[in-house]
Motif scaffolding. Sequence first.
Motif, PDB file in Angstrom:
ATOM      1  N   SER A   1      41.296  46.339  44.666  1.00 48.62           N
ATOM      2  CA  SER A   1      42.640  46.219  45.246  1.00 48.62           C
ATOM      3  C   SER A   1      42.910  47.333  46.246  1.00 48.62           C
ATOM      4  O   SER A   1      43.453  47.091  47.331  1.00 48.62           O
ATOM      5  CB  SER A   1      43.697  46.233  44.139  1.00 48.62           C
ATOM      6  OG  SER A   1      43.556  45.114  43.289  1.00 48.62           O
ATOM      7  N   THR A   2      42.552  48.568  45.910  1.00 46.00           N
ATOM      8  CA  THR A   2      42.785  49.678  46.840  1.00 46.00           C
ATOM      9  C   THR A   2      41.885  49.555  48.072  1.00 46.00           C
ATOM     10  O   THR A   2      42.257  50.005  49.159  1.00 46.00           O
ATOM     11  CB  THR A   2      42.548  51.032  46.160  1.00 46.00           C
ATOM     12  OG1 THR A   2      41.222  51.082  45.606  1.00 46.00           O
ATOM     13  CG2 THR A   2      43.555  51.262  45.051  1.00 46.00           C
TER      14      THR A   2
ATOM     15  N   LEU B   1      43.612  47.365  50.338  1.00 43.19           N
ATOM     16  CA  LEU B   1      44.735  48.103  50.913  1.00 43.19           C
ATOM     17  C   LEU B   1      44.331  48.841  52.183  1.00 43.19           C
ATOM     18  O   LEU B   1      45.077  48.886  53.159  1.00 43.19           O
ATOM     19  CB  LEU B   1      45.278  49.084  49.863  1.00 43.19           C
ATOM     20  CG  LEU B   1      46.135  50.278  50.312  1.00 43.19           C
ATOM     21  CD1 LEU B   1      47.428  49.811  50.954  1.00 43.19           C
ATOM     22  CD2 LEU B   1      46.424  51.187  49.119  1.00 43.19           C
TER      23      LEU B   1
ATOM     24  N   SER C   1      50.460  52.854  42.066  1.00 43.83           N
ATOM     25  CA  SER C   1      50.126  51.543  41.505  1.00 43.83           C
ATOM     26  C   SER C   1      49.393  51.751  40.179  1.00 43.83           C
ATOM     27  O   SER C   1      49.125  52.881  39.767  1.00 43.83           O
ATOM     28  CB  SER C   1      49.218  50.772  42.475  1.00 43.83           C
ATOM     29  OG  SER C   1      47.905  51.330  42.482  1.00 43.83           O
TER      30      SER C   1
ATOM     31  N   VAL D   1      49.850  46.442  45.298  1.00 43.16           N
ATOM     32  CA  VAL D   1      48.559  46.830  44.715  1.00 43.16           C
ATOM     33  C   VAL D   1      48.601  46.671  43.198  1.00 43.16           C
ATOM     34  O   VAL D   1      47.612  46.274  42.571  1.00 43.16           O
ATOM     35  CB  VAL D   1      48.190  48.276  45.106  1.00 43.16           C
ATOM     36  CG1 VAL D   1      46.835  48.662  44.527  1.00 43.16           C
ATOM     37  CG2 VAL D   1      48.165  48.433  46.621  1.00 43.16           C
TER      38      VAL D   1
END
Length: 257
Positions: free
Chosen positions: A69-70, A73, A188, A210
């Motif tokens: 997820s990061t 990002l 997050s 996130v």
Amino acid sequence: MSFSQFQGLFVREVKRIYRNPLVIATTIAQPFIWLAFFGSSLALAPSQFLEEYFHTTSYIEFLLPGVLSTSMLSIGMFASMSSVQDKRFGYMKRILITPTTKSTVFLSKVFGATMRGLVQIPVMVAASIAFGVRFHIPPAGWVEWILALFLLGLGFSGLFLGMTVSSTDWQTPGVISNFITMPLMFSSTALFPSTGFPVWMRDISMVNPVTFSASLGRSIVTTGTDPNLMYLAYLAIFAALTLSLGSLAARKWLKVE
């Protein structure tokens, strides 16, 4: 927007990524380093602590959805850098004097950057298996997890590119990325559960995209259960909003001096 124009520009963005081995290696190496070094930092933690705090006996299992997820990002920065490069080398000027709309240019770069992020998924899954993670995920679960990451990538690529659409400075994408990425990552649940956050940080986490992507992936990886589809709905709204606002910004401010 002409689909053929979008397709041509999108294919160009994808080819630029996959024709450069160094870009692919860097894209893969960054999340792998997080998984290998940061994930191994709790390798010797007592299993009771891991179960109570992370709800799993493997911190790498907890971390994998958060790292992916990061990574999605941060890929928005590359869409911004691609735009700056095209402006400085004259390609953008040649595109903008054609009937191609500015929104088409914007969307092709957003989708191209998102595809760059998706290449990390099979590599990171393979790496996590090497670290001892075992997956018991039905096919629908894989589809939902990849879709969540795709929507997150679209959302942040649209956000980054929309914020830097008028820039011709190489440094601007990196500055904007550092300003946004770090607070969103640490506020997050990508790295740690929100139970240990102060109240103000927990409030941010509750609306942080996130968090929704990491939580959806984690529910699939750690328990093998169906995710909360409201997470997907939230990510879809986030992506639609940033793409809409970014397209408006491109129509107004995308230009070549």
